[in-house]
Structures are given as structure tokens and as C-alpha cells.
Design a protein around this motif. Sequence first.
Motif, short mmCIF file in Angstrom:
data_model
loop_
_atom_site.label_atom_id
_atom_site.label_comp_id
_atom_site.label_asym_id
_atom_site.label_seq_id
_atom_site.Cartn_x
_atom_site.Cartn_y
_atom_site.Cartn_z
N ASP A 202 0.86 -1.12 -0.10
CA ASP A 202 -0.14 -0.13 0.06
C ASP A 202 0.90 1.34 -0.14
OD1 ASP A 202 1.06 -0.50 2.51
OD2 ASP A 202 -0.91 0.21 3.56
N ASN A 203 2.08 1.27 0.17
CA ASN A 203 3.11 2.47 0.12
C ASN A 203 4.50 1.91 -0.40
OD1 ASN A 203 3.91 4.84 0.33
ND2 ASN A 203 4.40 4.64 2.61
N PRO A 204 4.53 1.42 -1.79
CA PRO A 204 5.79 0.95 -2.31
C PRO A 204 6.84 1.84 -2.25
CG PRO A 204 4.13 1.11 -3.92
CD PRO A 204 3.65 1.45 -2.62
N ASN A 205 8.16 1.42 -2.17
CA ASN A 205 9.45 2.13 -1.97
C ASN A 205 10.06 1.80 -3.05
OD1 ASN A 205 12.16 3.17 -1.66
ND2 ASN A 205 11.65 3.85 0.52
N ALA A 206 10.19 2.51 -4.36
CA ALA A 206 10.99 1.87 -5.72
C ALA A 206 12.25 1.76 -5.33
CB ALA A 206 10.49 2.77 -6.89
N THR A 207 13.02 2.63 -4.67
CA THR A 207 14.44 2.45 -4.35
C THR A 207 14.74 1.25 -3.60
OG1 THR A 207 14.42 4.92 -4.13
CG2 THR A 207 16.33 3.75 -3.41
N VAL A 208 13.91 0.95 -2.52
CA VAL A 208 14.22 -0.08 -1.69
C VAL A 208 13.96 -1.39 -2.51
CG1 VAL A 208 13.21 -1.66 -0.03
CG2 VAL A 208 13.38 0.92 0.57
N ASP A 209 12.93 -1.35 -3.41
CA ASP A 209 12.77 -2.47 -4.30
C ASP A 209 14.01 -3.03 -5.15
OD1 ASP A 209 10.44 -3.12 -3.24
OD2 ASP A 209 9.28 -1.78 -4.65
N THR A 210 14.66 -1.77 -5.78
CA THR A 210 15.80 -1.91 -6.73
C THR A 210 16.87 -2.47 -5.83
OG1 THR A 210 14.96 -0.11 -7.93
CG2 THR A 210 17.08 -0.62 -8.20
N ILE A 211 17.20 -2.00 -4.38
CA ILE A 211 18.32 -2.42 -3.72
C ILE A 211 18.09 -4.10 -3.35
CG2 ILE A 211 19.49 -2.10 -1.68
CD1 ILE A 211 18.50 0.71 -1.63
N ILE A 212 16.94 -4.28 -3.01
CA ILE A 212 16.87 -5.74 -2.78
C ILE A 212 16.77 -6.49 -4.03
CG2 ILE A 212 14.99 -7.06 -1.69
CD1 ILE A 212 14.02 -5.42 -0.03
N ALA A 213 16.33 -6.21 -5.02
CA ALA A 213 16.57 -6.82 -6.20
C ALA A 213 18.20 -7.02 -6.66
CB ALA A 213 15.89 -6.09 -7.52
N ASN A 214 18.65 -6.24 -6.43
CA ASN A 214 20.39 -6.25 -6.55
C ASN A 214 21.00 -7.13 -5.61
OD1 ASN A 214 19.90 -4.48 -8.85
ND2 ASN A 214 20.73 -2.60 -7.74
N ILE A 215 20.66 -6.85 -4.41
CA ILE A 215 21.28 -7.92 -3.54
C ILE A 215 20.82 -9.51 -3.81
CG2 ILE A 215 20.77 -8.94 -1.13
CD1 ILE A 215 20.26 -5.96 -0.15
N GLN A 216 19.68 -9.76 -4.38
CA GLN A 216 19.46 -11.10 -4.90
C GLN A 216 20.13 -11.31 -6.02
OE1 GLN A 216 15.09 -10.33 -4.39
NE2 GLN A 216 15.05 -12.20 -3.01
N ASN A 217 19.98 -10.66 -7.10
CA ASN A 217 20.70 -10.63 -8.44
C ASN A 217 21.37 -9.49 -8.78
OD1 ASN A 217 19.14 -13.17 -9.20
ND2 ASN A 217 17.48 -11.94 -8.79
N PRO A 218 22.75 -9.44 -8.35
CA PRO A 218 23.61 -8.45 -8.71
C PRO A 218 23.63 -8.11 -10.18
CG PRO A 218 24.55 -9.83 -7.22
CD PRO A 218 23.58 -10.64 -7.68
N PRO A 219 23.48 -7.03 -10.59
CA PRO A 219 23.67 -6.42 -12.02
C PRO A 219 24.87 -6.83 -12.72
CG PRO A 219 23.48 -4.49 -10.61
CD PRO A 219 23.09 -5.57 -9.84
N GLY A 220 25.19 -7.60 -13.58
CA GLY A 220 26.51 -7.77 -14.18
C GLY A 220 27.20 -8.62 -13.53
N GLY A 221 26.62 -9.42 -12.54
CA GLY A 221 27.02 -10.40 -11.79
C GLY A 221 28.11 -10.03 -10.87
N GLU A 222 28.26 -8.57 -10.56
CA GLU A 222 29.27 -8.06 -9.56
C GLU A 222 28.31 -7.57 -8.52
OE1 GLU A 222 32.03 -5.44 -11.37
OE2 GLU A 222 32.72 -7.00 -12.64
N ALA A 223 28.61 -8.12 -7.23
CA ALA A 223 27.70 -7.62 -6.13
C ALA A 223 28.42 -6.66 -5.30
CB ALA A 223 27.36 -8.99 -5.20
N LEU A 224 27.81 -5.78 -4.89
CA LEU A 224 28.64 -4.62 -3.97
C LEU A 224 28.65 -5.44 -2.50
CD1 LEU A 224 26.33 -1.60 -4.59
CD2 LEU A 224 28.77 -2.15 -5.42
N THR A 225 29.46 -4.82 -1.70
CA THR A 225 29.64 -5.53 -0.37
C THR A 225 28.33 -5.28 0.37
OG1 THR A 225 30.50 -3.35 0.78
CG2 THR A 225 32.12 -4.87 -0.22
#
Length: 527
Positions: free
Chosen positions: A284-307
Motif C-alpha cells: 500500500d506504500n511501495p518504495n521503488a528504491t528499496v525494491d531496486t536495492i533488494i533486487a540487486n542484493i538477490q541478483n547483482p547486475p552484471g554479476g558483480e555484487a557490492l559489499t
Amino acid sequence: MNLSTIKTPGVYINEVNAFGNSVVPVATAVPAFIGYTPQAMYEGKSYTNVPRKITSFTDFQAIFCLPDPPAPADPAKQYDPEYYLVAQDSQPTTGDYIMIGTTFYSILPDPNTIYYLYNSIKLFYDNGGGDAYIVSVGPYGEPSGSPATLGDQVVNPNVQLNQLTDGLALLEQEQEPTMYICPEATLLSVDNNSSLMKAMLLQSSSMQTSVSIFDIIGGNDPNPLNYMDDIDAFRNGTGSNGLDFGTAYYPFVGTTVMQTSDIDYTNLFGGDVTQLQPLLSPPDNPNATVDTIIANIQNPPGGEALTVSQYNNSLLTASPTYGTIIAAVLQNANVLPPSGGMAGVITVTDNQVGPWESPANTSMGDVISLPIKLTGAQQGDLNVDAISGKSINAIRFFNGLGILIWGARTLDGNSQDWRYLSVRRTMTFLEQSSKLAANAYVFAPNTKNTWESVKAMIGSFLNDIWKQGGLQGASAADAFSVECGLGSTMTSEDILNGFMNVTVKVAIVRPAEFIVLTFQQQMATSS
């Protein structure tokens, strides 16, 4: 020089000792910590179940902590508790909780991941700790993957009674430790905790070299109405032997040992960010930035994960709710047993004054809160118990003064001899120092010359302690006496049997625990 061995003409020198033997004071503040560590390995050698002396937190890190991976990876986590946020139908009446939106969430740990030794060592050194012994009984166990039950005592099944008692038994070969501390004893069941405490008291009293410092189950989250149930369970669990060699502190203390960087999303829901996401980005109150960060945690873009720390900082920036959750979890993780900090306070007190100074009416470093603020009346039930006599030292908050250690008793509260911790520790100090010095006279001729040497040696030592304020009396004769000789401490039969008896009497300094001021009005007088 034996003159009968001289056969060649010449000049010989015979050196005569001008000074007799002296007593070297033993160390009085050397705690031995027993528990679980991240590892126990140094230079290819295992130190599991090996009492190891350390002199600093750096020593502890080198032997008992995990090595850091190469940069740019984050430093290794030495303590990694896991927590769950469990939704409640109404505001919880016990435990820590937070409110997200209109829902209350209890903060509940995975009990299999809760340990206290690592943070207790940090608390010890942050309070001025020095030399210490570490007995690592093993590494951390596997998490259970589920939270503790709300309102139940946290019992970690990875903390085993037999492992802790085996670690305790290893200290029977070590004479230097003067304190036994097992912070993770409160993670045992009540019955197992009782067995461990009795074993610690038995070993302390039989060796007569150390005291056992206890924490109390329930001290981390006491119920203001029935906290005395925990106190009664503790008193019933310590038995009746060796009470003068034990002391206890209540409650737990809220600290700043762990910092914000020590807790992140990997400590929540077993590291499953899919369970965290609905709290930070609800439908009911989505946070697009949070969704993007969590998506990157699960599937790092380019295969290179941040710390992990980089992702964590991003979440802190993107979601105020995430910052609130981390702060609440950190506060819970920072509630620690006070025994480690007390060992540091005792070390500083001993170094500045001596063991005859009570480690009380002073603050404990890194401590900023208490789970319960005891009143004077409530402390009275802890300090004096008419039935068992088992005194418990309170840690209290005072307006304008902060949090102070407000007790200086052993568990043997009914004993006029051993009621006070400073008296027990001073006697142990005097006894062990004199005992080690007297070893030089084992097998010496049991004659008047030896008796006088022993009397002079111990008397000189006690005179120094009296001058330092460790014994009371207007003169040395009022403070102590040392007797050794035929007709005073020995009979002819004692000498024939090889016994040399020395009687030492000392007037130990006792704390002014109760200061009574008497006021009375008087009539005004003319000037």
C-alpha cells in the motif's frame, strides 16, 4: 661456604645474604572466561579446550577471532546473531518491539545464534581489563532458522553444560586466575545453569584462589511485577557450598559495545531479504528504491555484487523504517550480562587501590541503560535475604549520577566473616601470596632460625599492606600478628611429624555499607 671442603691454601670469599626472603604479591585481577568463540586457532595450533592467557583484546582477536578477508570485502563478523520481526495482534507486554505502520512487531532472536562471550571480552577491556585467561569450548553452532517464543527464556541448545563444565575443570591446573566468568551460562536451562554454578563454586572454594562472578537468568528482560521469581530461582540454584567464593550482579546492562555497522540485513530473518521487503516497501506504500536495492542484493547486475556494508548503507538512506529496525535490533543485541564489565571494574579498582577496595559506587564503561530501574526498597530484597542469606548486588540508576554498581557482597550474606567481596578477595590475596613465599622453606630445618625468618618475611609483607590501607588498625600491632614457634603454634610432636605451623591474624578493612547520619534540633543561642 662449608669450611670442610677447603683443601687448597688461598683466599676465599664467603657471601652472606643481608636480606631475607620476601613475599611477592600475587596478581589479584586475572579473570578466566569460559565459553564459545568464533574460532580457536593460531599459527596452525588449536586452542579449543586449552586455557590461554591473553594480555589485550588484540591477543584475543589473533587467537580466537576469524581472520578478515582481503579488501575490498567487509571485515569478518565475529558475532552474527539473527533476529526476526514477528507481527502481534496487540502491543506486547514483554520483550522489545517496534511499531511499523499500525502493526506491532516483537523483536525475537534465533536462540541458537545468541552468545555473550565475545562482547563480554570487549566490555572487559573497555572497562580497563588487563591479563585474562580464555577457555574456548568450541565455535558457534548452526542457527535454527526460527525465532524464540515470545515471553520464554532464551535457551541456546548449542550451549552445552558438559562443554562448559569441562572447560571449567581445565582451570584446576591454573593457579593464576582469580575470577571465573561464564557469560553464556544464562543461555542454559535453569537446571543446567544451577549445575554449572554449583560446579564453579565448588572449584573456587576447593582451590581457594578465585571467586565466581554470576549473572542471573531473566536479567536481560525482567518483568517489573514478578522479577523476584528469577531471583528466587537463582538463589535456589546456587546450593549452599562455597557461597563466600561467589558473587552475583543484577540486572543485565544496556551497552554500546556493538555499533550500527555490526548489524545489517543479513542479521534479519536469517538473511532472507524477501521477508524484510514487505516491511520496507509495503504494497500500500511501495518504495521503488528499496525494491531496486533488494533486487540487486538477490541478483547483482552484471554479476558483480557490492559489499554487504554498501547495500546496508543504501537501505539506510532509502528507508527510514529500515534504520528504525536496525536501531531496535542493535539495542536488543547490546543488552549483555554484567560479569565481563565487572571483571574490568575490579581490575581497575585493584590496580588503583587494592583488592580491599570494594568495586562499588562506580560506573561501568559502555553502559547506557538498564532493563529495569530498581528502587532502594527493591534492592533491599536483593541485598538482604533472611531465608537464604544470598545477597545479590544491584546495578542501579541514580538521577544526576547515572548508572552505578550499588553492591559489594558475596553470596554468603549472612556470614559476618565473608559477607563482603572485598574481604573475601583480600584474604585470598594475603593467603596465596604468603603460601607461595613459604614454599621457599619447604624442607628447611624446622628450627628457630627458620621460624624467625618466616615470621619476618610474612610480617614485613603484612606491614606493607597495612601501610597501603589494606588492614585496619592504628598501629601494625593492631593490624596483624604472625606467630610461629615451639610452644606457641607447634608441639614437639608436630616437629617430629615435619609440621611447621604459622598462625597469621589480620584485621581486614570492611566497607561502610550503611552510613547513618543522626540529626537533632537544638535551641537557638545568642551570639
